[in-house]
Enzyme design. Structure first.
Site, PDB file in Angstrom:
ATOM      1  CD  GLU A  36      19.745  47.989   5.437  1.00  0.00           C
ATOM      2  OE1 GLU A  36      20.294  49.020   5.864  1.00  0.00           O
ATOM      3  OE2 GLU A  36      18.564  47.694   5.700  1.00  0.00           O
ATOM      4  CD  GLU A  62      14.600  43.240   6.855  1.00  0.00           C
ATOM      5  OE1 GLU A  62      14.257  44.438   6.911  1.00  0.00           O
ATOM      6  OE2 GLU A  62      15.738  42.854   7.164  1.00  0.00           O
TER       7      GLU A  62
END
Ligand SMILES: *[C@@H]1O[C@H](CO)[C@@H](O)[C@H](O)[C@H]1NC(C)=O
Ligand SMILES: *[C@@H]1O[C@H](CO)[C@@H](O)[C@H](O)[C@H]1NC(C)=O
Ligand SMILES: *[C@@H]1O[C@H](CO)[C@@H](O)[C@H](O)[C@H]1NC(C)=O
Ligand SMILES: *[C@@H]1O[C@H](CO)[C@@H](O)[C@H](O)[C@H]1NC(C)=O
Ligand SMILES: *[C@@H]1O[C@H](CO)[C@@H](O)[C@H](O)[C@H]1NC(C)=O
Ligand SMILES: *[C@@H]1O[C@H](CO)[C@@H](O)[C@H](O)[C@H]1NC(C)=O
Ligand SMILES: *[C@@H]1O[C@H](CO)[C@@H](O)[C@H](O)[C@H]1NC(C)=O
Ligand SMILES: *[C@@H]1O[C@H](CO)[C@@H](O)[C@H](O)[C@H]1NC(C)=O
Ligand SMILES: *[C@@H]1O[C@H](CO)[C@@H](O)[C@H](O)[C@H]1NC(C)=O
Length: 582
Positions: free
Chosen positions: A351, A458
């Site tokens: 991220e 994910e």
């Protein structure tokens, strides 16, 4: 080689036959994208779809001013007509067109855009009657040539929307103009969309294989029976797992009977392995890796660092930059050396588009330095960026595909990263409501131009009455896209705490989402069927990419021979000949 009593030669040829399209819909979706900037724009896709005057042949008829801009038609030296917005002062000041959207329809958008100077991100915006605006796609537009902007919207209600073009005007130079041409908004029903997916799956995940069976004399062996059994699918469709798997044999059995790829959801993270400074404990991830290896399950390493300041080990949050640098150096060396050679991928700095904990404390190249370091310590695995809201959007403009490409370029241009194999990780945590499949596809199209492996890492879908249906649509979209190389769902059994996208309940009974996953696992593998050679000795089979045992049975003696066959998109270029004599 043992081969029954009768000697004959089996010739096995394999080649690709062009898979003919479904031909059901005159309009087929174009998965291609280009970041090429062209001197002249191409024609509007689908003839512009429902856009009025899409190529500006009728001046600016059908187009209106939004905000304070001035709009006009302009004609290039070559005679091409396009629209221009000038005197802009607000990001949304532009030309616009109002269109009527119908509930449940997927709208695919495209336009060619250019700026009169500089280079900026241009987005297409869909603005409904309420003040809410939806970003439908973006691209970096340039001066001097035309760039293709792709995107789209899915209508959850029937209503009019305005199509606008947004440019952030970072330079705040109001003399810069936006130009557009060949604008298109093409509606697709869900059935049409699905048929595009099926067509693409046929093309990118399967190959038509022809076996040619003959006897020693080379004469065709009519009636020979061929049975292909898929040992292993080629496409990685896996599932996240967590520490509960170490305590539950039910979870273990459920997992191992379905998946060959995984990511540990939290157990490898720094906050899990070094809760207290200097006291590392890898007991749990070691145990999970052992379980995975025992069952032939490949593991993605997740993650070395996480750039979110909230997701650090408590003690890390407060250390000074000098100490952080030392602690982070120990962390990367520790975890990467421990699992060197054992993993197929590393999420190196998770991220790092949304957050910049390490960059803030250690400098603007912190992420790039850790990609370079990981490569030094463990050169084989693909080193991923891993972000959310890139394909799923969820009203978050931070990690758009354009920004993702910029970050990727920044990392890859760092000298120490010259030789790394990088990957594009897209988390895919979809919020509730109808997923915008047109946006998802255009995002994958754009990211696909990087030519790097893309994994959806994910996948989860928020709780919703239609959760299972949305999950299916998302998984099909990812599987159908030629640039996607793998999918991992962050989902699982209720007993392991997967309470958002739960696949099996407390009694290990499938939820509707679990049914979807099982259905797709079965659909995406080859069901063994016996086929019989025709008078030329030919047997044609459409096989999902993967590893196969191919058994050929003689029509009279029943003697049989089994050969191994690996079918992938690369195989058709070769022709395999297997000669067998006794
Ligand atoms: C647009 O800007 C130009 C130059 O800055 C100015 O001459 C012109 O009057 C403006 N036009 C409008 C319609 O505001
Ligand atoms: C449609 O989507 C908008 C924005 O995504 C949301 O606010 C709204 O509640 C949705 N409406 C329905 C009927 O689902
Ligand atoms: C804006 O663009 C014009 C035209 O290129 C240029 O002359 C001017 O200097 C720019 N202004 C700013 C503030 O960058
Ligand atoms: C390491 O973690 C395991 C599993 O949580 C635990 O049982 C063990 O006591 C820990 N070891 C140390 C030295 O803390
Ligand atoms: C990052 O690395 C590049 C390439 O070595 C260098 O040009 C740049 O100055 C570095 N940036 C920072 C903030 O250190
Ligand atoms: C990349 O590979 C080349 C060729 O093997 C080598 O010369 C160079 O040093 C490598 N660069 C890095 C940063 O590893
Ligand atoms: C799911 O579990 C998390 C963590 O245990 C909790 O914070 C969250 O509220 C739960 N959500 C639902 C829908 O039960
Ligand atoms: C071959 O197999 C078929 C069907 O399995 C059987 O009917 C036939 O008798 C067998 N022939 C020989 C020679 O064993
Ligand atoms: C096919 O491959 C499998 C796994 O690699 C191996 O165990 C088997 O012996 C091979 N069979 C043949 C006929 O080559």
């Amino acid at each position: 080689m043992k081969f029954g009593t009768e000697a004959y030669v089996l010739l096995l040829f394999l080649w690709l036959l062009l898979v003919s399209g479904l031909g059901v819909h005159a309009i087929s979706y174009d998965y291609s994208a280009t970041t090429e900037c062209l001197v002249e724009p191409q024609r509007a896709l689908y003839g512009g779809g429902i856009i009025v005057n899409p190529e500006f042949d009728h001046s600016i008829e059908g187009w209106t001013v939004f905000g304070k801009a001035a709009i006009e038609q302009r004609i290039s030296k070559e005679g091409n007509r396009f629209i221009v917005a000038r005197n802009r002062t607000q990001p949304l000041d532009s030309f616009s067109q109002k269109v009527q959207l119908d509930k449940g329809i997927i709208y695919s958008f495209s336009a060619w855009v250019q700026l009169s100077e500089g280079s900026e991100t241009v987005s297409v915006i869909f603005k409904g009657d309420s003040s809410e605006v939806m970003h439908g796609g973006q691209v970096t537009a340039e001066h001097g040539c035309w760039t293709l902007l792709k995107g789209g919207i899915v209508a959850n209600i029937s209503s009019p929307v305005e199509i606008l073009f947004e440019w952030t005007m970072q330079s705040e130079n109001t003399t810069v103009e936006i130009w557009a041409d060949s604008v298109s908004l093409q509606p697709f029903t869900k059935q049409q969309w699905r048929s595009h997916q099926d067509k693409s799956i046929e093309k990118v995940r399967k190959s038509m294989v022809r076996f040619q069976i003959s006897e020693a004399t080379d004469s065709a062996l009519e009636g020979a029976r061929v049975l292909c059994i898929q040992r292993k699918p080629r496409f990685p469709f896996g599932c996240g797992m967590n520490h509960h798997i170490l305590e539950s044999t039910e979870y273990q059995n459920w997992f191992a009977s379905r998946f060959k790829y995984t990511t540990f959801t939290n157990e490898m993270k720094w906050y899990s392995t070094e809760t207290k400074q200097g006291q590392e404990n890898y007991t749990i991830p070691d145990g999970m890796l052992k379980f995975a290896k025992h069952h032939g399950i490949s593991v993605r390493g997740h993650n070395i660092f996480w750039d979110n300041p909230k997701e650090q080990p408590e003690w890390v949050k407060s250390v000074c930059p000098h100490e952080l640098r030392k602690a982070a150096a120990r962390r990367i060396k520790s975890v990467v050396s421990r699992y060197r050679g054992e993993l197929i991928a590393w999420d190196v700095v998770n991220e790092n588009l949304h957050f910049n904990f390490f960059e803030n404390k250690l400098g603007g190249n912190a992420s790039a330095e850790y990609y370079a370091k990981t490569y030094q310590l463990d050169p084989k695995p693909i080193l991923f960026l891993n972000e959310y809201n890139t394909i799923e959007y969820c009203r978050d403009k931070t990690a758009t595909p354009v920004n993702y490409m910029k970050k990727l370029e920044q990392i890859l241009s760092f000298p120490g990263c010259a030789n790394i194999s990088a990957g594009i990780g897209l988390q895919g945590h979809f919020c509730s409501g109808q997923p915008n499949l047109a946006y998802m596809r255009s995002a994958l199209d754009l990211l696909g131009t990087a030519g790097l492996p893309i994994w959806v890492t994910e996948v989860s879908v928020a709780r919703d009455a239609n959760q299972a249906q949305y999950l299916e649509e998302i998984l099909r979209e990812a599987y159908a896209h030629p640039a996607v190389d793998g999918i991992i769902a962050f989902a699982g059994p209720a007993i392991a705490g997967f309470n958002e996208t739960t696949l099996v309940d407390e009694n290990f009974q499938n939820t509707p989402a679990g049914d979807v996953v099982d259905m797709l696992i079965n659909e995406w593998k080859y069901e063994p069927r016996e086929a019989t050679a025709d008078s030329r000795g030919y047997v044609d089979v459409s096989l999902y990419h993967g590893d196969y045992d191919v058994t050929v049975m003689h029509p009279i003696t029943n003697s049989s021979k089994t050969v191994n066959l690996s079918v992938s998109k690369d195989v058709p270029q070769e022709s395999i000949t297997v000669k067998i004599r006794t």
